[in-house]
Design a protein around this motif. Structure first.
Motif, PDB file in Angstrom:
ATOM      1  N   HIS A 195       0.844  -1.205   0.000  1.00  0.00           N
ATOM      2  CA  HIS A 195       0.000   0.000   0.000  1.00  0.00           C
ATOM      3  C   HIS A 195       0.873   1.246   0.000  1.00  0.00           C
ATOM      4  CE1 HIS A 195      -3.337   2.699   0.812  1.00  0.00           C
ATOM      5  NE2 HIS A 195      -2.680   3.208   1.849  1.00  0.00           N
ATOM      6  N   THR A 196       0.544   2.200  -0.854  1.00  0.00           N
ATOM      7  CA  THR A 196       1.222   3.490  -0.901  1.00  0.00           C
ATOM      8  C   THR A 196       0.394   4.518  -0.144  1.00  0.00           C
ATOM      9  OG1 THR A 196       2.277   3.021  -3.033  1.00  0.00           O
ATOM     10  CG2 THR A 196       2.047   5.343  -2.392  1.00  0.00           C
ATOM     11  N   VAL A 197       0.992   5.144   0.853  1.00  0.00           N
ATOM     12  CA  VAL A 197       0.317   6.173   1.642  1.00  0.00           C
ATOM     13  C   VAL A 197       0.409   7.497   0.883  1.00  0.00           C
ATOM     14  CG1 VAL A 197       0.296   7.450   3.812  1.00  0.00           C
ATOM     15  CG2 VAL A 197       0.886   5.004   3.799  1.00  0.00           C
ATOM     16  N   PRO A 198      -0.719   8.094   0.511  1.00  0.00           N
ATOM     17  CA  PRO A 198      -0.665   9.333  -0.262  1.00  0.00           C
ATOM     18  C   PRO A 198      -0.086  10.530   0.494  1.00  0.00           C
ATOM     19  CG  PRO A 198      -2.804   8.261  -0.512  1.00  0.00           C
ATOM     20  CD  PRO A 198      -2.094   7.568   0.617  1.00  0.00           C
ATOM     21  N   GLU A 199      -0.344  10.604   1.793  1.00  0.00           N
ATOM     22  CA  GLU A 199       0.051  11.792   2.549  1.00  0.00           C
ATOM     23  C   GLU A 199       0.430  11.404   3.969  1.00  0.00           C
ATOM     24  OE1 GLU A 199      -1.661  16.328   2.860  1.00  0.00           O
ATOM     25  OE2 GLU A 199      -3.053  14.709   3.344  1.00  0.00           O
ATOM     26  N   THR A 200       1.495  12.007   4.478  1.00  0.00           N
ATOM     27  CA  THR A 200       1.947  11.770   5.847  1.00  0.00           C
ATOM     28  C   THR A 200       2.032  13.104   6.568  1.00  0.00           C
ATOM     29  OG1 THR A 200       3.218   9.819   5.178  1.00  0.00           O
ATOM     30  CG2 THR A 200       3.788  10.842   7.288  1.00  0.00           C
ATOM     31  N   TRP A 201       1.401  13.182   7.738  1.00  0.00           N
ATOM     32  CA  TRP A 201       1.431  14.398   8.558  1.00  0.00           C
ATOM     33  C   TRP A 201       2.354  14.168   9.747  1.00  0.00           C
ATOM     34  CZ3 TRP A 201      -3.841  17.277   9.442  1.00  0.00           C
ATOM     35  CH2 TRP A 201      -4.380  17.666   8.199  1.00  0.00           C
ATOM     36  N   ILE A 202       3.294  15.104   9.936  1.00  0.00           N
ATOM     37  CA  ILE A 202       4.200  15.065  11.084  1.00  0.00           C
ATOM     38  C   ILE A 202       3.697  16.045  12.131  1.00  0.00           C
ATOM     39  CG2 ILE A 202       6.560  15.446  11.868  1.00  0.00           C
ATOM     40  CD1 ILE A 202       7.487  14.641   9.064  1.00  0.00           C
ATOM     41  N   ILE A 203       3.520  15.553  13.332  1.00  0.00           N
ATOM     42  CA  ILE A 203       2.916  16.337  14.411  1.00  0.00           C
ATOM     43  C   ILE A 203       3.796  17.515  14.796  1.00  0.00           C
ATOM     44  CG2 ILE A 203       2.317  16.258  16.872  1.00  0.00           C
ATOM     45  CD1 ILE A 203       1.452  13.298  16.338  1.00  0.00           C
ATOM     46  N   GLY A 204       3.191  18.687  14.913  1.00  0.00           N
ATOM     47  CA  GLY A 204       3.860  19.827  15.497  1.00  0.00           C
ATOM     48  C   GLY A 204       4.419  20.865  14.548  1.00  0.00           C
ATOM     49  N   ALA A 205       4.215  20.725  13.231  1.00  0.00           N
ATOM     50  CA  ALA A 205       4.733  21.720  12.281  1.00  0.00           C
ATOM     51  C   ALA A 205       6.155  22.116  12.637  1.00  0.00           C
ATOM     52  CB  ALA A 205       3.823  22.947  12.229  1.00  0.00           C
ATOM     53  N   PRO A 206       7.129  21.195  12.535  1.00  0.00           N
ATOM     54  CA  PRO A 206       8.504  21.470  12.965  1.00  0.00           C
ATOM     55  C   PRO A 206       9.204  22.479  12.065  1.00  0.00           C
ATOM     56  CG  PRO A 206       8.385  19.371  11.808  1.00  0.00           C
ATOM     57  CD  PRO A 206       6.969  19.846  11.989  1.00  0.00           C
ATOM     58  N   ASP A 207      10.419  22.858  12.467  1.00  0.00           N
ATOM     59  CA  ASP A 207      11.222  23.762  11.652  1.00  0.00           C
ATOM     60  C   ASP A 207      11.314  23.212  10.228  1.00  0.00           C
ATOM     61  OD1 ASP A 207      11.616  25.271  13.868  1.00  0.00           O
ATOM     62  OD2 ASP A 207      13.691  24.659  14.203  1.00  0.00           O
ATOM     63  N   GLY A 208      11.215  24.105   9.254  1.00  0.00           N
ATOM     64  CA  GLY A 208      11.260  23.691   7.859  1.00  0.00           C
ATOM     65  C   GLY A 208       9.901  23.636   7.212  1.00  0.00           C
ATOM     66  N   THR A 209       8.840  23.774   8.021  1.00  0.00           N
ATOM     67  CA  THR A 209       7.491  23.804   7.471  1.00  0.00           C
ATOM     68  C   THR A 209       7.326  25.056   6.610  1.00  0.00           C
ATOM     69  OG1 THR A 209       6.687  22.697   9.449  1.00  0.00           O
ATOM     70  CG2 THR A 209       5.037  23.721   8.033  1.00  0.00           C
ATOM     71  N   THR A 210       6.681  24.922   5.467  1.00  0.00           N
ATOM     72  CA  THR A 210       6.471  26.029   4.537  1.00  0.00           C
ATOM     73  C   THR A 210       4.980  26.309   4.413  1.00  0.00           C
ATOM     74  OG1 THR A 210       6.227  24.612   2.589  1.00  0.00           O
ATOM     75  CG2 THR A 210       8.485  25.225   3.242  1.00  0.00           C
ATOM     76  N   PRO A 211       4.612  27.411   3.756  1.00  0.00           N
ATOM     77  CA  PRO A 211       3.182  27.670   3.561  1.00  0.00           C
ATOM     78  C   PRO A 211       2.469  26.537   2.835  1.00  0.00           C
ATOM     79  CG  PRO A 211       4.452  29.629   3.058  1.00  0.00           C
ATOM     80  CD  PRO A 211       5.448  28.525   3.283  1.00  0.00           C
ATOM     81  N   GLU A 212       3.177  25.871   1.950  1.00  0.00           N
ATOM     82  CA  GLU A 212       2.552  24.789   1.181  1.00  0.00           C
ATOM     83  C   GLU A 212       2.410  23.508   1.984  1.00  0.00           C
ATOM     84  OE1 GLU A 212       4.009  27.952  -1.096  1.00  0.00           O
ATOM     85  OE2 GLU A 212       5.257  26.570   0.098  1.00  0.00           O
ATOM     86  N   THR A 213       3.249  23.309   2.979  1.00  0.00           N
ATOM     87  CA  THR A 213       3.239  22.042   3.709  1.00  0.00           C
ATOM     88  C   THR A 213       2.617  22.121   5.092  1.00  0.00           C
ATOM     89  OG1 THR A 213       5.478  22.447   4.563  1.00  0.00           O
ATOM     90  CG2 THR A 213       5.289  21.213   2.488  1.00  0.00           C
ATOM     91  N   ALA A 214       2.288  23.326   5.562  1.00  0.00           N
ATOM     92  CA  ALA A 214       1.683  23.467   6.894  1.00  0.00           C
ATOM     93  C   ALA A 214       0.210  23.078   6.862  1.00  0.00           C
ATOM     94  CB  ALA A 214       1.825  24.898   7.381  1.00  0.00           C
ATOM     95  N   ARG A 215      -0.243  22.427   7.905  1.00  0.00           N
ATOM     96  CA  ARG A 215      -1.655  22.118   8.089  1.00  0.00           C
ATOM     97  C   ARG A 215      -2.037  22.506   9.520  1.00  0.00           C
ATOM     98  NH1 ARG A 215      -0.511  21.763   3.656  1.00  0.00           N
ATOM     99  NH2 ARG A 215      -0.824  20.071   2.156  1.00  0.00           N
ATOM    100  N   HIS A 216      -3.168  23.188   9.644  1.00  0.00           N
ATOM    101  CA  HIS A 216      -3.638  23.628  10.960  1.00  0.00           C
ATOM    102  C   HIS A 216      -5.094  23.207  11.108  1.00  0.00           C
ATOM    103  CE1 HIS A 216       0.006  25.942  11.371  1.00  0.00           C
ATOM    104  NE2 HIS A 216      -0.246  26.555  10.228  1.00  0.00           N
TER     105      HIS A 216
END
Length: 292
Positions: free
Chosen positions: A212-233
């Motif tokens: 199975h291919t996971v389409p999207e992975t979310w890393i908890i806490g919006a760590p350093d390196g998060t960009t406007p395109e990759t941030a989720r709130h």
């Protein structure tokens, strides 16, 4: 117990734009944990970010964590939002939390079972019934081929559209946020997402479960390196009481925490301010990776 620090309240500034992968009020530049003051300096008039709930448009999500209560401190508000929207959420706990607890009168041999039961009760508070434990030793988690294999099996069985994981790298700003079990679980989970779960020839012992291919992975806490395109709130204001109820279900870990409610409001309120949400909104933040 998980870290007594705002693991999901790491800061990211935000606008109210949404990107094609289902952002929850996509963010602006990323900051480090506890830097909510940077959002304050922008002035409350600039806090116009919102959560359009685009992130709820999936069928299945898998949340992976090291210990019972890790999910509830970090992302159970998000889970409540998803289950309310009809998303089927599964929890996978690498350990039973058998090194936890604060009461020396409780036999150590009973702690694992107690914490499993607490986690199942906490999961129920936010609409989750599928809770799986891998049985690794609390405090001794490392990135092994065996752990990668076991996580890959769960991914193949659950077949999630999104996987949520702890940060796989040490946060030098947060000792508690960098518990070695958390970082090891995050790295092993990333390895399970890619390449292990999708490669049908990895781990011959997994031949009974389709890759199975996971389409999207979310890393908890919006760590350093998060960009406007990759941030989720995710705005959890309307379900914050259920997040707290889930945490209270971990009696062996939180019964002594008389200021737990205030702490959660402080953490998630700071996350909301840092992400650009209006004052009073409670938010959990993530870094989203396209893992197709």
């Amino acid at each position: 117990m998980t870290d007594p620090s705002p693991g999901s309240a790491d800061s990211t500034d935000s606008t109210d734009s949404t990107d094609s992968t289902g952002s929850a009020g996509s963010a602006g530049s990323a900051g480090s944990a506890g830097s909510a003051g940077s959002a304050d300096s922008a002035g409350s008039a600039d806090r116009t970010a919102r959560d359009d709930r685009a992130h709820t448009g999936i069928e299945r999500a898998l949340v992976i964590a090291a210990h019972p209560d890790d999910i509830d401190f970090s992302c159970s508000g998000t889970v409540a939002v998803w289950t309310d929207a009809g998303v089927d959420v599964t929890y996978c706990l690498v350990t039973d939390g058998d090194a936890g607890g604060f009461d020396p009168a409780v036999p150590r041999s009973e702690i694992g079972g107690i914490r499993q039961a607490e986690q199942r009760a906490a999961a129920a508070a936010v609409g989750v019934t599928d809770v799986r434990f891998l049985g690794y030793s609390d405090g001794r988690v490392t990135v092994t081929l065996e752990l990668r294999r076991d996580l890959a099996r769960v991914i193949r069985e659950v077949r999630p559209d999104r996987v949520v994981i702890p940060q796989p790298v040490r946060d030098l700003h947060s000792m508690y946020g960098s518990h070695p079990d958390h970082t090891a679980t995050g790295e092993a989970a990333m390895c399970a997402v890619y390449p292990d779960a999708r490669n049908p020839f990895a781990y011959p012992e997994l031949a009974d479960v389709e890759a199975h291919t996971v389409p999207e992975t979310w890393i908890i806490g919006a760590p350093d390196g998060t960009t406007p395109e990759t941030a989720r709130h995710v705005d959890i204001t309307d379900v914050i009481d259920r997040k707290i109820a889930a945490l209270r279900a971990h009696e062996s870990q939180t019964a002594h925490m008389t200021e737990l409610d205030d702490m959660i409001y402080k953490w998630n309120g700071a996350s909301g301010r840092s992400a650009g949400f209006p004052s009073g909104r409670m938010v959990e933040s993530y870094l989203a990776l396209d893992t197709r």
